[in-house]
Motif scaffolding. Structure first.
Motif, mmCIF file in Angstrom:
data_model
loop_
_atom_site.group_PDB
_atom_site.id
_atom_site.type_symbol
_atom_site.label_atom_id
_atom_site.label_comp_id
_atom_site.label_asym_id
_atom_site.label_seq_id
_atom_site.Cartn_x
_atom_site.Cartn_y
_atom_site.Cartn_z
ATOM 1 N N GLU A 85 0.786 -1.207 0.051
ATOM 2 C CA GLU A 85 0.128 0.191 -0.008
ATOM 3 C C GLU A 85 0.678 1.130 -0.047
ATOM 4 O OE1 GLU A 85 -3.500 -2.022 2.478
ATOM 5 O OE2 GLU A 85 -2.355 -0.393 3.309
ATOM 6 N N LEU A 86 1.945 1.271 0.721
ATOM 7 C CA LEU A 86 2.871 2.215 0.710
ATOM 8 C C LEU A 86 3.414 2.527 -0.637
ATOM 9 C CD1 LEU A 86 3.785 4.484 2.808
ATOM 10 C CD2 LEU A 86 5.889 2.920 3.285
ATOM 11 N N VAL A 87 3.989 1.612 -1.322
ATOM 12 C CA VAL A 87 4.823 1.707 -2.491
ATOM 13 C C VAL A 87 3.465 2.284 -3.766
ATOM 14 C CG1 VAL A 87 5.897 0.636 -4.191
ATOM 15 C CG2 VAL A 87 6.418 0.213 -2.085
ATOM 16 N N LEU A 88 2.278 1.491 -3.554
ATOM 17 C CA LEU A 88 1.477 1.909 -4.646
ATOM 18 C C LEU A 88 0.850 3.139 -4.231
ATOM 19 C CD1 LEU A 88 -0.843 -1.402 -5.070
ATOM 20 C CD2 LEU A 88 0.744 -0.210 -6.530
ATOM 21 N N GLY A 89 0.596 3.597 -3.218
ATOM 22 C CA GLY A 89 0.210 4.912 -2.776
ATOM 23 C C GLY A 89 1.139 6.061 -3.037
ATOM 24 N N ILE A 142 -7.396 -8.046 -1.047
ATOM 25 C CA ILE A 142 -8.311 -7.358 -0.678
ATOM 26 C C ILE A 142 -8.198 -6.183 0.132
ATOM 27 C CG2 ILE A 142 -10.790 -7.542 0.347
ATOM 28 C CD1 ILE A 142 -10.638 -10.427 -0.235
ATOM 29 N N ASP A 143 -7.455 -6.317 1.299
ATOM 30 C CA ASP A 143 -7.115 -5.032 2.088
ATOM 31 C C ASP A 143 -6.434 -4.033 1.129
ATOM 32 O OD1 ASP A 143 -6.940 -4.182 5.136
ATOM 33 O OD2 ASP A 143 -4.788 -3.819 4.140
ATOM 34 N N ILE A 144 -5.376 -4.462 0.333
ATOM 35 C CA ILE A 144 -4.648 -3.452 -0.417
ATOM 36 C C ILE A 144 -5.565 -2.622 -1.359
ATOM 37 C CG2 ILE A 144 -2.947 -3.325 -2.117
ATOM 38 C CD1 ILE A 144 -1.633 -5.546 -0.896
ATOM 39 N N TRP A 145 -6.383 -3.372 -2.056
ATOM 40 C CA TRP A 145 -7.500 -2.933 -2.857
ATOM 41 C C TRP A 145 -8.135 -1.749 -2.262
ATOM 42 C CZ3 TRP A 145 -12.863 -2.506 -2.914
ATOM 43 C CH2 TRP A 145 -13.296 -1.940 -4.136
ATOM 44 N N GLN A 146 -8.734 -2.034 -0.877
ATOM 45 C CA GLN A 146 -9.454 -0.913 -0.293
ATOM 46 C C GLN A 146 -8.852 0.266 0.214
ATOM 47 O OE1 GLN A 146 -12.201 -2.392 3.032
ATOM 48 N NE2 GLN A 146 -13.462 -0.729 2.739
ATOM 49 N N TRP A 147 -7.785 -0.041 1.036
ATOM 50 C CA TRP A 147 -7.060 0.833 1.884
ATOM 51 C C TRP A 147 -5.741 1.519 1.273
ATOM 52 C CZ3 TRP A 147 -9.851 2.404 5.461
ATOM 53 C CH2 TRP A 147 -10.965 1.681 5.989
ATOM 54 N N THR A 148 -5.436 1.268 -0.269
ATOM 55 C CA THR A 148 -4.495 1.948 -0.713
ATOM 56 C C THR A 148 -4.832 3.340 -0.885
ATOM 57 O OG1 THR A 148 -3.495 0.221 -1.914
ATOM 58 C CG2 THR A 148 -3.139 2.318 -2.849
ATOM 59 N N MET A 201 -6.342 5.336 0.899
ATOM 60 C CA MET A 201 -6.046 6.099 2.134
ATOM 61 C C MET A 201 -4.711 6.588 2.172
ATOM 62 S SD MET A 201 -6.471 4.655 6.238
ATOM 63 C CE MET A 201 -5.467 5.857 7.496
ATOM 64 N N ILE A 202 -3.761 5.740 1.880
ATOM 65 C CA ILE A 202 -2.234 6.061 1.780
ATOM 66 C C ILE A 202 -2.194 7.275 0.628
ATOM 67 C CG2 ILE A 202 0.079 5.385 1.666
ATOM 68 C CD1 ILE A 202 -1.240 4.505 3.784
ATOM 69 N N VAL A 203 -3.096 7.210 -0.301
ATOM 70 C CA VAL A 203 -2.852 8.205 -1.507
ATOM 71 C C VAL A 203 -3.147 9.430 -0.994
ATOM 72 C CG1 VAL A 203 -3.562 8.713 -3.713
ATOM 73 C CG2 VAL A 203 -3.127 6.593 -3.147
ATOM 74 N N LEU A 204 -4.293 9.671 0.026
ATOM 75 C CA LEU A 204 -4.737 10.806 0.451
ATOM 76 C C LEU A 204 -3.790 11.419 1.264
ATOM 77 C CD1 LEU A 204 -8.516 10.159 1.349
ATOM 78 C CD2 LEU A 204 -7.551 11.317 -0.432
ATOM 79 N N ILE A 205 -2.987 10.720 2.205
ATOM 80 C CA ILE A 205 -2.269 11.215 3.159
ATOM 81 C C ILE A 205 -1.151 11.706 2.404
ATOM 82 C CG2 ILE A 205 -0.674 10.702 5.099
ATOM 83 C CD1 ILE A 205 -3.031 8.497 5.722
ATOM 84 N N ALA A 212 1.494 8.288 7.709
ATOM 85 C CA ALA A 212 0.760 7.244 6.971
ATOM 86 C C ALA A 212 1.046 5.718 7.404
ATOM 87 C CB ALA A 212 1.104 7.477 5.512
ATOM 88 N N VAL A 213 2.416 5.588 7.611
ATOM 89 C CA VAL A 213 2.759 4.136 8.178
ATOM 90 C C VAL A 213 2.082 3.886 9.666
ATOM 91 C CG1 VAL A 213 4.576 2.852 9.110
ATOM 92 C CG2 VAL A 213 4.852 3.907 6.963
ATOM 93 N N LEU A 214 2.217 4.829 10.384
ATOM 94 C CA LEU A 214 1.582 4.842 11.697
ATOM 95 C C LEU A 214 0.036 4.712 11.723
ATOM 96 C CD1 LEU A 214 1.657 5.130 14.781
ATOM 97 C CD2 LEU A 214 1.671 7.669 14.575
#
Length: 307
Positions: free
Chosen positions: A99-103, A178-184, A186-190, A232-234
């Motif tokens: 998620e961090l890399v994709l975000g 599935i988790d990556i699909w939904q919550w990436t 959020m990382i993008v926004l931050i 974002a990591v926190l």
């Protein structure tokens, strides 16, 4: 004769008024702080008490104080507790890393204005609109081994059907997807908020000096973004650690027939609501709580050091 000035004595009401005016920011926030504090302290204290007893069957039933016996039982449980802890760590680290890399990649693409930017941002944020349970049920249907759309797509290109959520080895990676699909998003926004707050001068200076796009990102943008990245990591690591909805919606009780996606949350839930072992369940939750607090403390210290 010169008049003698005598100090004016303040009444108790005036003294309290002056004190309240000097500390008004704390007084206004105190009711909310006390309310939130009670909401946190009471459940944690009650859970800690239950973890030191042999409570089972019902929380109102008589229970005996047994001290740290539950902790010794849980910490020596190599069949369920430690595998669940390992799955929790694997789920959190894997999901957070991707998620961090994709975000970051998506945030960099959205950083500069382009045509249709608003529509792209809306499309990226759509996964955040649905609840985790609805997302889990949707992907459960997509990954169904018999009627799922995922295996139909694989069949179009000649790839045999995959077990996805029904496989012992593939279930946990599938739930991570599935988790990556939904919550990436959020990382993008931050990260996008952090990028838009950066000054253009360091990047322009590096561009003038002949730095490539990768060098500008590696040595200019990324160091300036580190405080935002740690935030974002926190936020995401704590949220990923306590993931329950998606796992329960896709695999049900126990994280599957062979506990293939059983994390600490699923394990504690099963002890409480399936076996009514409230003492052991509370022990798992207290240990889990300490793990989360430790991670929060480490990342917060790291963020202060980065700043």
């Amino acid at each position: 004769m010169a008049a003698v000035l005598t100090p004016v004595r303040k009444t108790a009401g005036q003294s309290f008024s002056d004190w309240a005016n000097a500390h008004r920011k704390w007084l206004f926030a105190a009711p909310a702080m006390i309310f939130v504090g009670l909401l946190i302290v009471f459940p944690v204290a009650w859970t800690l008490y239950l973890s030191l007893t042999d409570a089972s069957g019902s929380v109102r039933a008589d229970s005996d104080f047994i001290g740290p016996d539950n902790y010794l039982t849980v910490l020596t449980d190599t069949d369920r507790f430690w595998p669940a802890a390992g799955r929790t760590a694997y789920f959190t680290v894997s999901a957070l890393a991707v998620e961090l890399v994709l975000g970051m990649c998506i945030a960099l693409l959205l950083w500069r204005p382009f045509r249709g930017e608003k529509w792209v941002r809306v499309a990226i944020l759509l996964p955040l609109v649905a609840t985790p349970v609805a997302v889990g049920m949707m992907w459960r249907l997509i990954f169904d081994p018999n009627i799922g759309f995922a295996n139909q797509m694989l069949g179009w290109v000649g790839i045999p059907p995959q077990p996805w959520l029904s496989g012992v080895e593939s279930a946990l990676p599938t739930t991570i997807f599935i988790d990556i699909w939904q919550w990436t998003p959020m990382i993008v926004l931050i990260l996008l908020a952090g990028l838009t707050s950066l000054s253009d001068e360091p990047d322009e200076a590096a561009r003038i000096d002949g730095a490539s796009a990768w060098q500008r990102f590696r040595y200019v943008t990324l160091p300036l973004m580190m405080p935002t990245v740690i935030v974002a990591v926190l936020l995401r690591s704590i949220d990923a650690l306590k993931t329950f909805d998606i796992l329960y919606a896709t695999k049900g009780k126990g994280g599957g027939s062979f506990n293939e996606v059983e994390t600490l949350n699923i394990y504690a839930y099963g002890l409480s609501f399936d076996y009514n072992k409230y003492g052991l369940s509370s022990t798992v939750l207290i240990l889990f709580f300490l793990i989360i607090v430790g991670i929060m403390f480490f990342l917060t210290r790291r963020r202060k050091g980065t700043n």
